[in-house]
Scaffold this motif. Structure first.
Motif, mmCIF file in Angstrom:
data_model
loop_
_atom_site.group_PDB
_atom_site.id
_atom_site.type_symbol
_atom_site.label_atom_id
_atom_site.label_comp_id
_atom_site.label_asym_id
_atom_site.label_seq_id
_atom_site.Cartn_x
_atom_site.Cartn_y
_atom_site.Cartn_z
ATOM 1 N N SER A 200 42.451 32.465 41.557
ATOM 2 C CA SER A 200 41.153 32.043 41.048
ATOM 3 C C SER A 200 41.260 30.646 40.453
ATOM 4 O O SER A 200 40.393 29.786 40.660
ATOM 5 C CB SER A 200 40.653 33.033 39.986
ATOM 6 O OG SER A 200 39.400 32.650 39.482
ATOM 7 N N GLU B 158 39.467 35.564 46.944
ATOM 8 C CA GLU B 158 38.416 36.577 46.946
ATOM 9 C C GLU B 158 38.967 37.996 46.841
ATOM 10 O O GLU B 158 38.218 38.967 46.951
ATOM 11 C CB GLU B 158 37.560 36.430 48.210
ATOM 12 C CG GLU B 158 36.828 35.088 48.278
ATOM 13 C CD GLU B 158 35.913 34.972 49.480
ATOM 14 O OE1 GLU B 158 35.942 35.888 50.341
ATOM 15 O OE2 GLU B 158 35.170 33.983 49.564
ATOM 16 N N GLU B 159 40.269 38.111 46.636
ATOM 17 C CA GLU B 159 40.890 39.432 46.501
ATOM 18 C C GLU B 159 40.847 39.879 45.040
ATOM 19 O O GLU B 159 40.990 39.066 44.133
ATOM 20 C CB GLU B 159 42.344 39.396 46.985
ATOM 21 C CG GLU B 159 42.526 38.875 48.401
ATOM 22 C CD GLU B 159 41.877 39.757 49.444
ATOM 23 O OE1 GLU B 159 41.753 40.979 49.213
ATOM 24 O OE2 GLU B 159 41.482 39.231 50.498
ATOM 25 N N ASN B 160 40.677 41.174 44.813
ATOM 26 C CA ASN B 160 40.618 41.671 43.434
ATOM 27 C C ASN B 160 41.597 42.816 43.172
ATOM 28 O O ASN B 160 41.470 43.533 42.188
ATOM 29 C CB ASN B 160 39.194 42.116 43.082
ATOM 30 C CG ASN B 160 38.668 43.191 44.020
ATOM 31 O OD1 ASN B 160 39.414 43.718 44.845
ATOM 32 N ND2 ASN B 160 37.397 43.507 43.900
ATOM 33 N N TYR B 161 42.566 42.978 44.055
ATOM 34 C CA TYR B 161 43.580 44.018 43.919
ATOM 35 C C TYR B 161 44.939 43.339 44.025
ATOM 36 O O TYR B 161 45.168 42.540 44.944
ATOM 37 C CB TYR B 161 43.399 45.064 45.018
ATOM 38 C CG TYR B 161 44.390 46.200 45.001
ATOM 39 C CD1 TYR B 161 44.615 46.948 43.852
ATOM 40 C CD2 TYR B 161 45.103 46.531 46.156
ATOM 41 C CE1 TYR B 161 45.524 47.992 43.849
ATOM 42 C CE2 TYR B 161 46.005 47.582 46.163
ATOM 43 C CZ TYR B 161 46.216 48.305 45.005
ATOM 44 O OH TYR B 161 47.120 49.339 44.995
ATOM 45 N N ASN C 105 38.619 36.241 36.677
ATOM 46 C CA ASN C 105 39.960 36.792 36.899
ATOM 47 C C ASN C 105 40.120 37.407 38.286
ATOM 48 O O ASN C 105 41.187 37.907 38.621
ATOM 49 C CB ASN C 105 40.304 37.832 35.830
ATOM 50 C CG ASN C 105 41.807 38.061 35.718
ATOM 51 O OD1 ASN C 105 42.594 37.123 35.810
ATOM 52 N ND2 ASN C 105 42.208 39.312 35.547
ATOM 53 N N ILE C 106 39.073 37.399 39.101
ATOM 54 C CA ILE C 106 39.216 37.849 40.488
ATOM 55 C C ILE C 106 40.172 36.888 41.188
ATOM 56 O O ILE C 106 40.010 35.681 41.134
ATOM 57 C CB ILE C 106 37.850 37.855 41.204
ATOM 58 C CG1 ILE C 106 36.924 38.890 40.575
ATOM 59 C CG2 ILE C 106 38.022 38.134 42.692
ATOM 60 C CD1 ILE C 106 35.517 38.857 41.129
ATOM 61 N N GLY C 107 41.176 37.427 41.833
ATOM 62 C CA GLY C 107 42.159 36.571 42.481
ATOM 63 C C GLY C 107 43.282 36.131 41.562
ATOM 64 O O GLY C 107 44.215 35.458 42.000
ATOM 65 N N SER D 50 41.669 32.401 32.912
ATOM 66 C CA SER D 50 40.801 33.504 33.310
ATOM 67 C C SER D 50 40.584 34.440 32.124
ATOM 68 O O SER D 50 41.447 34.574 31.255
ATOM 69 C CB SER D 50 41.390 34.267 34.499
ATOM 70 O OG SER D 50 42.690 34.723 34.221
#
Length: 285
Positions: free
Chosen positions: A124, A220-223, A118-120, A91
């Protein structure tokens, strides 16, 4: 991030009003047989990391060496009985990073290399493998990242034998947490395999994603907290809900099943806080 905190506040309110939801009794299930001799071994890396780095486990300040150098050398040294399909996802990849990697003293040109967003984070990369690299055949599949302890020892054939000998196992790891930290409900028992090292089969993974409405948990999480909660923990929760056991090879080199009902045999919380060598791939004894 906002969605994550809204979720855990709502979760706490429901817990306060109605208590813990009752766990469903799920009929035990066994995996489909694997006939393929090819094993997919996937490693995910973030291009911002050095090839060799030190990782510290919070709260106890245990430090160990890890990184892409060790992940690649671990597989390059493989002499077992399977054909390895070695895949690296990166990523935040860039041309400078690839150039540096290809000119390193440990580079292995037999790796397939793919760039991912880099999302996930790790998920990812895991999602990329699921979407692009699986065949119709049922295969053994290792999903790992480079935070695995750099201490190197043979493991692939031994771990596959453990999975093969225990057809009820859906996920096999090297570390676990007995509860979720990413919640306001502090008294929760939610054992799950930690996601920096997971062995499963492609059929089981397909079942898990299908049960999650076609979405790879965490992808699909970015936190970061939501990635752990809805990626790492959810993988194990879905596997259990499908009827599979989950387990790890513990520091003593034994298979340890993570019971779905509160069990005193598990440590309270993160297993890595209690072991001598966190994130290590342990030899089976």
């Amino acid at each position: 991030m906002v969605r994550f905190y809204c979720y855990i506040i709502l979760e706490y309110l429901l817990y306060f009003l109605f208590g813990s939801p009752k766990k469903k009794v799920v009929r035990c299930k066994t995996r489909q047989i694997v006939n393929s001799n090819e094993v997919i071994v996937h490693t995910h890396e973030w291009a911002g990391y050095e090839f060799e780095r030190k990782k510290v486990i919070k709260y106890i300040e245990k430090e160990f060496v890890c990184g892409l150098r060790f992940a690649i050398k671990r597989l390059t040294a493989y002499t077992g009985g399977f054909k390895l399909r070695k895949i690296l996802t990166i990523s935040d990849n860039n041309t400078d990073y690839i150039s540096k990697l290809e000119n390193s003293d440990f580079f292995d040109s037999s790796f397939e290399i793919y760039s991912v967003p880099n999302i996930g984070m790790d998920f990812s990369g895991y999602n990329y493998i699921y979407r692009n690299c699986l065949s119709e055949d049922n295969q053994y599949l290792f999903l790992t990242n480079t935070s695995v302890n750099g201490e190197s020892q043979p493991f692939i054939d031994e771990y596959i034998k453990i999975l093969s000998d225990n057809p009820q196992l859906g996920l096999l790891g090297i570390s676990y947490s007995s509860k979720i930290y990413q919640t306001l409900v502090k008294s929760n028992y939610t054992p799950h395999v930690q996601s920096f090292f997971i062995l499963t089969t492609t059929d089981v993974l397909k079942e898990i994603v299908h049960a999650n409405d076609g979405i790879f948990p965490g992808a699909e999480e970015n936190y970061k907290l939501s990635i752990i909660r809805f990626g790492e923990a959810k993988l194990s929760q879905i596997a259990n809900s499908l009827g599979y056991d989950i387990g790890i090879v513990n520091e003593n080199g034994a298979l340890q099943i993570l019971p779905t009902i509160n069990d005193s045999s598990l440590v309270d919380g993160d297993y890595r806080l209690y072991v001598k060598e966190p994130n290590r791939i342990n030899r089976i004894k």
